[in-house]
Design an enzyme around this catalytic site. Structure first.
Site, mmCIF file in Angstrom:
data_model
loop_
_atom_site.group_PDB
_atom_site.id
_atom_site.type_symbol
_atom_site.label_atom_id
_atom_site.label_comp_id
_atom_site.label_asym_id
_atom_site.label_seq_id
_atom_site.Cartn_x
_atom_site.Cartn_y
_atom_site.Cartn_z
ATOM 1 N N TYR A 57 0.844 -1.190 0.000
ATOM 2 C CA TYR A 57 0.000 0.000 0.000
ATOM 3 C C TYR A 57 0.881 1.242 0.000
ATOM 4 O O TYR A 57 1.419 1.659 1.016
ATOM 5 C CB TYR A 57 -0.940 0.002 1.199
ATOM 6 N N HIS A 125 -0.254 -12.056 1.452
ATOM 7 C CA HIS A 125 -1.226 -11.242 0.728
ATOM 8 C C HIS A 125 -1.878 -11.993 -0.435
ATOM 9 O O HIS A 125 -3.069 -11.851 -0.689
ATOM 10 C CB HIS A 125 -0.528 -9.978 0.218
ATOM 11 N N PRO A 205 -15.924 -4.678 2.435
ATOM 12 C CA PRO A 205 -17.290 -5.086 2.805
ATOM 13 C C PRO A 205 -18.352 -4.124 2.295
ATOM 14 O O PRO A 205 -19.544 -4.448 2.350
ATOM 15 C CB PRO A 205 -17.240 -5.099 4.337
ATOM 16 N N LEU A 206 -17.919 -2.962 1.785
ATOM 17 C CA LEU A 206 -18.842 -2.010 1.168
ATOM 18 C C LEU A 206 -18.621 -1.922 -0.332
ATOM 19 O O LEU A 206 -18.936 -0.902 -0.960
ATOM 20 C CB LEU A 206 -18.691 -0.631 1.822
ATOM 21 N N PHE A 210 -18.967 1.357 -3.244
ATOM 22 C CA PHE A 210 -20.154 1.396 -4.091
ATOM 23 C C PHE A 210 -21.428 1.170 -3.288
ATOM 24 O O PHE A 210 -22.460 1.812 -3.528
ATOM 25 C CB PHE A 210 -20.038 0.350 -5.198
ATOM 26 N N SER A 212 -22.216 2.008 -0.428
ATOM 27 C CA SER A 212 -22.648 3.142 0.396
ATOM 28 C C SER A 212 -23.667 4.005 -0.325
ATOM 29 O O SER A 212 -24.400 4.774 0.305
ATOM 30 C CB SER A 212 -21.441 4.003 0.774
#
Length: 329
Positions: A57, A125, A205-206, A210, A212
């Site tokens: 990241y 990962h 998890p969202l 999108f 939201s």
């Protein structure tokens, strides 16, 4: 904030964690240090203890952000990071390396960037198809013995790989994408995790934001946002998926909550050892997500959600072809 355990005998963490990837990578301009620190500190105030990052990241910069933000409050945080995937030299493709040599190299780099003497949870990962999982996990287990890592995890591993890894050293958590629009883990992975006592950590998890309902157009995304190449955000798929989200928003409105809270509460309702890690770079979004831990859905709520957003309803794959090829190994 309620708490959960990663597996029936695993460590206790907040029921909703914080995925920190978006602070440093993939979603347009990275957060500055003050912004990232504000989100992390507010998370702790809300009782969020579980923080997720990875070597790639940034690369590397997200671990630095987290390490600085937690430098004077390390004892309050359960920190997870990941290794084993990175960019090639010209950043046109991914390189996966699960070799024992890379295990040892990567942890020392992560600890230096985090400014910590150990990480609580260390994930592979992506599974390296060229290295037996027994070799990778064997080297990771050495880090536990050395005190550099407390618990081990895998990300996006196939059920049989998870079994083989767990036979070498207990696997505490499996991290895999899971949400209303990504439900493949229900086939086998949930059963294997329950059987072996492994916690399940849903990332995205969202649905990468999108679900939201806040993303109304592809133009809402920055020019360099990787979601612009994600199949679920493209062409006709976008509107088909938006129609699903609108139906979820209507149910959320009936409950007096946001669509994001409803979607996160749905994930939490799928099992006692699921700990979702929604990501954000904004304090207000963090507060909204954290409140989902206290939202109890009724059987009627769950049935209504299933009726408007059944499994398999999402349009498009969850990654472009290169990303899909690295999953479920």
């Amino acid at each position: 904030m309620q708490t959960r355990t990663l597996g029936p005998r695993g460590p206790e963490v907040s029921a909703v964690g914080l995925g920190c990837m978006g602070m440093a990578a993939f979603y347009g301009q990275a957060s500055d240090e003050a912004q990232a620190t504000a989100v992390i500190h507010r998370a702790l105030e809300l009782g969020v203890t579980f923080f997720d990052t990875a070597e790639m990241y940034g690369p590397h910069t997200n671990e630095i952000q987290i390490g600085r933000a937690l430098s004077d409050r390390r004892e309050r945080a359960f920190v997870a990071t990941k290794f084993g995937i990175g960019w090639n030299a010209d950043r046109t493709g991914l390189v996966i390396d699960g070799s024992p040599a890379n295990v040892r190299r990567a942890i020392d780099g992560s600890l230096t960037r985090l400014g910590m003497d150990h990480v609580d949870l260390y994930y592979l990962h992506r599974v390296d198809p060229n290295v037996p999982i027994e070799e990778t996990v064997g080297a990771m287990a050495e880090l536990v013995t050395a005190g550099k890592v407390r618990f081990l995890g895998l990300s996006e591993a196939a059920p049989e790989t998870l079994r083989r890894a767990h036979a070498v050293h207990p696997i505490t958590a499996l991290q895999t994408e899971y949400s209303l629009w990504s439900r493949d883990p229900e086939d086998e992975l949930f059963g294997v995790c329950d059987e072996l006592g492994i916690g399940f950590v849903p990332y995205s998890p969202l649905g990468r934001g999108f679900l939201s309902g806040d993303i109304r157009s592809i133009d809402d995304l920055a020019p360099d946002d990787f979601r612009r190449s994600n199949p679920r955000f493209l062409g006709e798929n976008f509107q088909k998926n938006m129609d699903l989200v609108e139906a979820v928003k209507a149910i959320a409105a009936d409950r007096g909550v946001t669509a994001a809270q409803l979607a996160l509460a749905w994930v939490l309702a799928q099992g006692p050892h699921l700990v979702p890690i929604p990501g954000t770079r904004r304090v207000a979004t963090l507060e909204d997500n954290a409140a989902a831990a206290d939202l109890a859905l009724t059987a009627e709520d769950l049935a209504r959600i299933e009726a408007v957003f059944p499994r398999g309803a999402a349009a498009g794959h969850r990654y472009a072809p290169a990303g899909m090829a690295a999953l479920n190994r």
